[in-house]
Design a protein around this motif. Structure first.
Motif, PDB file in Angstrom:
ATOM      1  N   ILE A  89       0.853  -1.190   0.000  1.00 51.74           N
ATOM      2  CA  ILE A  89       0.000   0.000   0.000  1.00 51.74           C
ATOM      3  C   ILE A  89       0.887   1.238   0.000  1.00 51.74           C
ATOM      4  O   ILE A  89       1.909   1.267   0.689  1.00 51.74           O
ATOM      5  N   ASP A  90       0.506   2.248  -0.783  1.00 56.39           N
ATOM      6  CA  ASP A  90       1.338   3.439  -0.921  1.00 56.39           C
ATOM      7  C   ASP A  90       0.784   4.682  -0.248  1.00 56.39           C
ATOM      8  O   ASP A  90       1.552   5.517   0.217  1.00 56.39           O
ATOM      9  N   ASP A  91      -0.507   4.838  -0.208  1.00 52.88           N
ATOM     10  CA  ASP A  91      -1.124   6.045   0.337  1.00 52.88           C
ATOM     11  C   ASP A  91      -0.724   6.255   1.794  1.00 52.88           C
ATOM     12  O   ASP A  91      -0.830   5.332   2.615  1.00 52.88           O
ATOM     13  N   ALA A  92      -0.264   7.464   2.108  1.00 56.56           N
ATOM     14  CA  ALA A  92       0.238   7.763   3.462  1.00 56.56           C
ATOM     15  C   ALA A  92      -0.810   7.517   4.541  1.00 56.56           C
ATOM     16  O   ALA A  92      -0.515   6.895   5.572  1.00 56.56           O
ATOM     17  N   GLU A  93      -2.031   8.003   4.326  1.00 56.86           N
ATOM     18  CA  GLU A  93      -3.083   7.795   5.330  1.00 56.86           C
ATOM     19  C   GLU A  93      -3.443   6.310   5.432  1.00 56.86           C
ATOM     20  O   GLU A  93      -3.679   5.799   6.523  1.00 56.86           O
ATOM     21  N   GLY A  94      -3.479   5.641   4.301  1.00 61.94           N
ATOM     22  CA  GLY A  94      -3.750   4.206   4.295  1.00 61.94           C
ATOM     23  C   GLY A  94      -2.676   3.433   5.056  1.00 61.94           C
ATOM     24  O   GLY A  94      -2.978   2.505   5.799  1.00 61.94           O
ATOM     25  N   LYS A  99      -0.967   0.346   9.765  1.00 67.27           N
ATOM     26  CA  LYS A  99      -0.068   0.147  10.911  1.00 67.27           C
ATOM     27  C   LYS A  99      -0.867   0.055  12.211  1.00 67.27           C
ATOM     28  O   LYS A  99      -0.545  -0.757  13.072  1.00 67.27           O
ATOM     29  N   ARG A 100      -1.910   0.885  12.330  1.00 71.58           N
ATOM     30  CA  ARG A 100      -2.762   0.805  13.531  1.00 71.58           C
ATOM     31  C   ARG A 100      -3.443  -0.557  13.620  1.00 71.58           C
ATOM     32  O   ARG A 100      -3.724  -1.049  14.714  1.00 71.58           O
ATOM     33  N   LEU A 101      -3.704  -1.155  12.450  1.00 66.48           N
ATOM     34  CA  LEU A 101      -4.312  -2.490  12.411  1.00 66.48           C
ATOM     35  C   LEU A 101      -3.274  -3.597  12.586  1.00 66.48           C
ATOM     36  O   LEU A 101      -3.611  -4.775  12.570  1.00 66.48           O
ATOM     37  N   GLU A 102      -2.020  -3.184  12.733  1.00 65.12           N
ATOM     38  CA  GLU A 102      -0.882  -4.097  12.919  1.00 65.12           C
ATOM     39  C   GLU A 102      -0.670  -5.017  11.722  1.00 65.12           C
ATOM     40  O   GLU A 102      -0.287  -6.178  11.868  1.00 65.12           O
ATOM     41  N   GLN A 132       9.602   8.522 -11.253  1.00 71.23           N
ATOM     42  CA  GLN A 132       9.629   9.983 -11.121  1.00 71.23           C
ATOM     43  C   GLN A 132       9.011  10.669 -12.337  1.00 71.23           C
ATOM     44  O   GLN A 132       8.632  11.834 -12.255  1.00 71.23           O
ATOM     45  N   GLN A 133       8.885   9.970 -13.450  1.00 67.49           N
ATOM     46  CA  GLN A 133       8.282  10.529 -14.663  1.00 67.49           C
ATOM     47  C   GLN A 133       6.769  10.305 -14.696  1.00 67.49           C
ATOM     48  O   GLN A 133       6.110  10.706 -15.647  1.00 67.49           O
ATOM     49  N   THR A 134       6.227   9.665 -13.671  1.00 71.23           N
ATOM     50  CA  THR A 134       4.783   9.452 -13.564  1.00 71.23           C
ATOM     51  C   THR A 134       4.211  10.424 -12.537  1.00 71.23           C
ATOM     52  O   THR A 134       4.936  11.269 -12.002  1.00 71.23           O
ATOM     53  N   ASN A 135       2.941  10.268 -12.215  1.00 70.47           N
ATOM     54  CA  ASN A 135       2.319  11.119 -11.189  1.00 70.47           C
ATOM     55  C   ASN A 135       2.483  10.531  -9.778  1.00 70.47           C
ATOM     56  O   ASN A 135       1.919  11.040  -8.830  1.00 70.47           O
ATOM     57  N   PHE A 136       3.265   9.459  -9.637  1.00 66.94           N
ATOM     58  CA  PHE A 136       3.539   8.859  -8.330  1.00 66.94           C
ATOM     59  C   PHE A 136       4.496   9.784  -7.578  1.00 66.94           C
ATOM     60  O   PHE A 136       5.546  10.159  -8.098  1.00 66.94           O
ATOM     61  N   ARG A 137       4.127  10.152  -6.370  1.00 63.46           N
ATOM     62  CA  ARG A 137       4.967  11.066  -5.587  1.00 63.46           C
ATOM     63  C   ARG A 137       5.962  10.267  -4.742  1.00 63.46           C
ATOM     64  O   ARG A 137       5.573   9.391  -3.974  1.00 63.46           O
ATOM     65  N   ILE A 138       7.239  10.611  -4.916  1.00 59.80           N
ATOM     66  CA  ILE A 138       8.298   9.995  -4.131  1.00 59.80           C
ATOM     67  C   ILE A 138       9.252  11.107  -3.690  1.00 59.80           C
ATOM     68  O   ILE A 138       9.730  11.889  -4.514  1.00 59.80           O
TER      69      ILE A 138
END
Length: 152
Positions: A89-94, A99-102, A132-138
């Motif tokens: 999973i990549d989304d920061a909030e996700g 992690k809270r779900l362990e 880096q050439q896509t819309n994926f933020r890193i």
């Protein structure tokens, strides 16, 4: 981790597809599981080695969907339900919620690093450059850390 139960969210499929790297999932894990919600979000035909399984506990799914989007909620609910070894999973909030779900998590960049560390690819740099050439933020920090961890 070829015998592990691995579940992935749509962002991993989408990003790896954009950089011609979806094969890395199969090389690392042999069998990957996802949900119908994620398959729909991906929007393309999934490879034969991806199993699509629906979450049985719909109450759990809808409970998680109050915190994260339905795709992420389905991935986490299925991971909890079938005791997955790894959730991609990549989304920061996700990721925070997982992690809270362990749940044991990694991201698309972690998949690429694992591919390098397991001798599947010779270098992470070409993959990072394509991402880096896509819309994926890193972030620059993560880019530098992955290159360091890969020994490049």
């Amino acid at each position: 981790m070829p015998d592990k139960i691995v579940i992935t969210d749509a962002s991993c499929f989408i990003t790896l597809d954009k950089i011609d790297g979806i094969h890395l999932l199969h090389s690392l894990y042999k069998k990957v599981i996802t949900t119908p919600e994620i398959a729909a979000e991906y929007g393309k035909r999934l490879p034969d080695w991806v199993d699509v399984k629906a979450v049985q506990n719909r109450d759990l799914l809808y409970n998680y969907a109050e915190t994260v989007d339905i795709g992420e909620a389905s991935a986490m609910a299925l991971a909890s339900e079938i005791h997955a070894d790894l959730l991609i999973i990549d989304d920061a909030e996700g990721r925070k919620f997982a992690k809270r779900l362990e749940l044991n998590i990694t991201g698309t960049i972690g998949v690429i690093l694992s591919a390098k560390l397991n001798g599947i690819i010779p270098s992470v740099k070409p993959y990072i450059t394509k991402i880096q050439q896509t819309n994926f933020r890193i972030s620059e920090w993560l880019t530098a850390q992955i290159i360091k961890d890969a020994g490049e």
